[in-house]
Write a protein that holds these residues in place. Sequence first.
Motif, PDB file in Angstrom:
ATOM      1  N   VAL A 168       0.827  -1.214   0.000  1.00 32.44           N
ATOM      2  CA  VAL A 168       0.000   0.000   0.000  1.00 32.44           C
ATOM      3  C   VAL A 168       0.860   1.263   0.000  1.00 32.44           C
ATOM      4  N   LEU A 169       2.105   1.134   0.436  1.00 33.91           N
ATOM      5  CA  LEU A 169       3.004   2.289   0.454  1.00 33.91           C
ATOM      6  C   LEU A 169       3.754   2.464  -0.864  1.00 33.91           C
ATOM      7  N   ALA A 170       3.667   1.466  -1.734  1.00 33.48           N
ATOM      8  CA  ALA A 170       4.440   1.496  -2.977  1.00 33.48           C
ATOM      9  C   ALA A 170       3.576   1.607  -4.224  1.00 33.48           C
ATOM     10  N   LYS A 171       2.250   1.605  -4.074  1.00 30.55           N
ATOM     11  CA  LYS A 171       1.386   1.675  -5.250  1.00 30.55           C
ATOM     12  C   LYS A 171       1.383   3.089  -5.835  1.00 30.55           C
ATOM     13  N   THR A 172       0.766   3.233  -7.006  1.00 35.04           N
ATOM     14  CA  THR A 172       0.771   4.512  -7.722  1.00 35.04           C
ATOM     15  C   THR A 172       0.180   5.635  -6.874  1.00 35.04           C
ATOM     16  N   GLN A 199      16.653  -2.690  10.722  1.00 36.01           N
ATOM     17  CA  GLN A 199      15.315  -2.115  10.867  1.00 36.01           C
ATOM     18  C   GLN A 199      15.372  -0.594  10.978  1.00 36.01           C
ATOM     19  N   LEU A 200      16.263  -0.083  11.779  1.00 35.98           N
ATOM     20  CA  LEU A 200      16.375   1.366  11.941  1.00 35.98           C
ATOM     21  C   LEU A 200      16.826   2.032  10.643  1.00 35.98           C
ATOM     22  N   THR A 201      17.738   1.383   9.931  1.00 38.17           N
ATOM     23  CA  THR A 201      18.197   1.916   8.648  1.00 38.17           C
ATOM     24  C   THR A 201      17.049   1.948   7.648  1.00 38.17           C
ATOM     25  N   HIS A 202      16.220   0.898   7.664  1.00 37.07           N
ATOM     26  CA  HIS A 202      15.038   0.849   6.793  1.00 37.07           C
ATOM     27  C   HIS A 202      14.068   1.979   7.149  1.00 37.07           C
ATOM     28  N   ALA A 207      11.071   6.730   5.750  1.00 38.94           N
ATOM     29  CA  ALA A 207      10.604   8.020   6.276  1.00 38.94           C
ATOM     30  C   ALA A 207      10.935   9.175   5.342  1.00 38.94           C
ATOM     31  N   ALA A 208      11.833   8.953   4.395  1.00 43.46           N
ATOM     32  CA  ALA A 208      12.190   9.999   3.435  1.00 43.46           C
ATOM     33  C   ALA A 208      11.157  10.121   2.321  1.00 43.46           C
ATOM     34  N   GLU A 209      10.243   9.151   2.230  1.00 33.68           N
ATOM     35  CA  GLU A 209       9.207   9.210   1.207  1.00 33.68           C
ATOM     36  C   GLU A 209       8.192  10.313   1.537  1.00 33.68           C
ATOM     37  N   PRO A 210       7.686  11.025   0.510  1.00 35.20           N
ATOM     38  CA  PRO A 210       6.782  12.158   0.770  1.00 35.20           C
ATOM     39  C   PRO A 210       5.449  11.767   1.402  1.00 35.20           C
ATOM     40  N   HIS A 211       5.021  10.513   1.242  1.00 31.58           N
ATOM     41  CA  HIS A 211       3.729  10.099   1.793  1.00 31.58           C
ATOM     42  C   HIS A 211       3.862   9.430   3.160  1.00 31.58           C
ATOM     43  N   VAL A 212       5.066   9.458   3.725  1.00 30.88           N
ATOM     44  CA  VAL A 212       5.289   8.875   5.045  1.00 30.88           C
ATOM     45  C   VAL A 212       5.807   9.940   5.998  1.00 30.88           C
TER      46      VAL A 212
END
Length: 294
Positions: A168-172, A199-202, A207-212
């Motif tokens: 759901v975080l990767a869809k269009t 996990q922390l690196t992930h 978190a750098a994604e605009p929708h997160v």
Amino acid sequence: MAGRRSGLFTRRRTAPTARLRRLAREMRRLRSEAGLTREDVTARTSVNEATLYRLETAKGRPQRRTLMALLETYGVGDTKREAILALSTQAGEQGWLRPYHADLPDEYVGYISFEAEARSVRNYESSFIPGLLQTEDYARAVIRGVLPTVTTKEVDQRVQARIERQVVLAKTDPLELWAIVDEAALRRTVGGTKVLVEQLTHLLKVAAEPHVMLQVIPFGAGAHPGMPGSFVRMDFPDSEDPPLVYIDSMAGDLFLEADEDIRRYNQIFDHLRASALSPDDSAGLIAALVREIT
């Protein structure tokens, strides 16, 4: 039990969906406007009270003939009737459902269903990394730790379901996620040091994604409203589908949709985001933890 349904309901396993909730709410409203109790409906139709209760509480999707009998009893016109019949058909569309999901608990399948349909999710976690942000190794360690009696097969199924949810975080048109995490969840060495660092690196990457949006409540914030436990609030694309709050506790899973509950958890989330570090400062804290551990 999952998979066993009355003949008045579809036999396929029925998990709750936003449309099924809407159908249930509409059928309650129509019965109320008709001035009928459930006992009245049972007396006038072949639909028993147990079946009517399941329909009106989104516990199951009725067969077409059952729905037609109810709509006729309620005096519903042709246009409205066709709209409700279409809604009932849509309520059974669950493209996310996988064959192995039949072995997962009903509550978890229900949660996956709602999450797959949501437009946005606000998630506070006090002890875990949010499920949508977990790595596979972290998820496996969490599930084994929290559920020590489950079999290896059950662990694998739950891990697979958790990773699949993250699509759901990767869809269009991705889900908008706002996650607030207590610092305790970041420091707990789940799965060992290597798993935690990955996990922390992930977390920093996602978190750098605009929708997160990711915020951390540091230990220095002291007591805060989230300490009693975690929760999730979901909003849906259609304005006809009201928000939903989900609580996972030792006493069982709860789905709340009453207006007062939604307002209360909105207020709690507002307090939590005010107590938390900014997204940039949260990322800085996580990066510092990675350096500290390694």
